[in-house]
Design an enzyme around this catalytic site. Structure first.
Site, short mmCIF file in Angstrom:
data_model
loop_
_atom_site.label_atom_id
_atom_site.label_comp_id
_atom_site.label_asym_id
_atom_site.label_seq_id
_atom_site.Cartn_x
_atom_site.Cartn_y
_atom_site.Cartn_z
N ALA A 84 4.78 8.60 2.12
CA ALA A 84 4.98 8.04 0.79
C ALA A 84 6.41 7.50 0.64
CB ALA A 84 4.71 9.10 -0.27
N SER A 85 6.55 6.51 -0.22
CA SER A 85 7.84 5.91 -0.55
C SER A 85 8.55 5.31 0.66
CB SER A 85 8.75 6.94 -1.24
OG SER A 85 8.14 7.43 -2.42
N ARG A 86 7.79 4.96 1.69
CA ARG A 86 8.33 4.36 2.91
C ARG A 86 9.28 5.28 3.66
NH1 ARG A 86 4.50 1.61 1.87
NH2 ARG A 86 4.37 -0.65 2.03
N LEU A 87 9.19 6.58 3.39
CA LEU A 87 10.00 7.57 4.12
C LEU A 87 9.16 8.09 5.28
CD1 LEU A 87 11.68 9.45 1.13
CD2 LEU A 87 12.58 7.56 2.50
N ILE B 95 0.86 -1.18 0.00
CA ILE B 95 0.00 0.00 0.00
C ILE B 95 0.89 1.23 0.00
CG2 ILE B 95 -1.65 1.34 1.36
CD1 ILE B 95 -2.76 -1.27 2.43
#
Length: 211
Positions: free
Chosen positions: A187-190, A8
């Site tokens: 977002a972007s796992r940041l 996700i």
């Protein structure tokens, strides 16, 4: 279905230092209220991790039933595995997860039993069915079938035609936090992640952590 393909993309909701209350208990109260307002199912559900006397870790879902004097309060059968673990090794951990808000809170704490008067007051506030269930269930013990449990519940109902008293084997634990982490999905796992830790004077220090 391949588990590796399940992912996700979190929305870009930020969490900055200036968003956080200097007191993590007040910050937790804000996030819990947000979870309630967002309609999260059982927003007070939390995973409680303990360590057995032999060093075996164990985790289960419980319900947070109060925050008293800066301590997280939960209730359980005092003869259960979790209670035996907390009595032998009071260091424990909690994790709250609110998927609709993409937020997580982790707590590292020290547990101690609540006073009998506190347990009595909470027990008296529970629905009658739950009170009877506390008498009927010897949590974690093997039983032959469900009929055994239902018979014990019916027997408790007959035993207490009026008010149900708290079983001597049922009570609560107050978990005093020594560290609390707040995690906001990005977002972007940041992801944004902040950790509060108590210093020797009891004050809270905040640190941003890499996700």
């Amino acid at each position: 279905m391949r588990l590796a393909d399940l992912r996700i993309q979190y929305r870009d909701a930020d969490l900055l230092l200036e968003h956080l209350d200097p007191d993590p208990l007040r910050q937790f109260a804000v996030w819990l209220a947000d979870a309630v307002a967002a309609g999260q199912r059982e927003p007070n559900a939390t995973a409680l991790a303990t360590v057995d006397p032999d060093g075996t870790p164990s985790v289960r879902m419980v319900l947070l039933k109060g925050i008293d004097d800066g301590r997280f309060v939960v209730y359980t059968n005092l003869e259960s595995r979790k209670a035996r673990a907390l009595d032998a090794e009071p260091r424990c951990a909690l994790t709250f997860w609110w998927d609709g808000l993409e937020r997580q809170v982790r707590v590292e704490a020290h547990a101690e039993r609540v006073a009998d008067a506190v347990a009595d007051a909470y027990f008296a506030s529970r629905p009658r069915g739950s009170q009877l269930g506390a008498w009927a269930s010897r949590q974690g013990e093997a039983i032959g079938d469900r009929a055994v449990l239902e018979a014990a519940h019916a027997e408790a109902d007959r035993r207490f035609p009026d008010a149900v008293v708290r079983p001597p084997f049922w009570g609560g634990y107050a978990l005093t936090p020594r560290a609390i982490e707040f995690w906001q999905g990005r977002a972007s796992r940041l992801h944004d992640r902040f950790r509060y830790e108590r210093d020797d004077a009891g004050a809270w220090a905040r640190t941003r952590l890499s996700p």
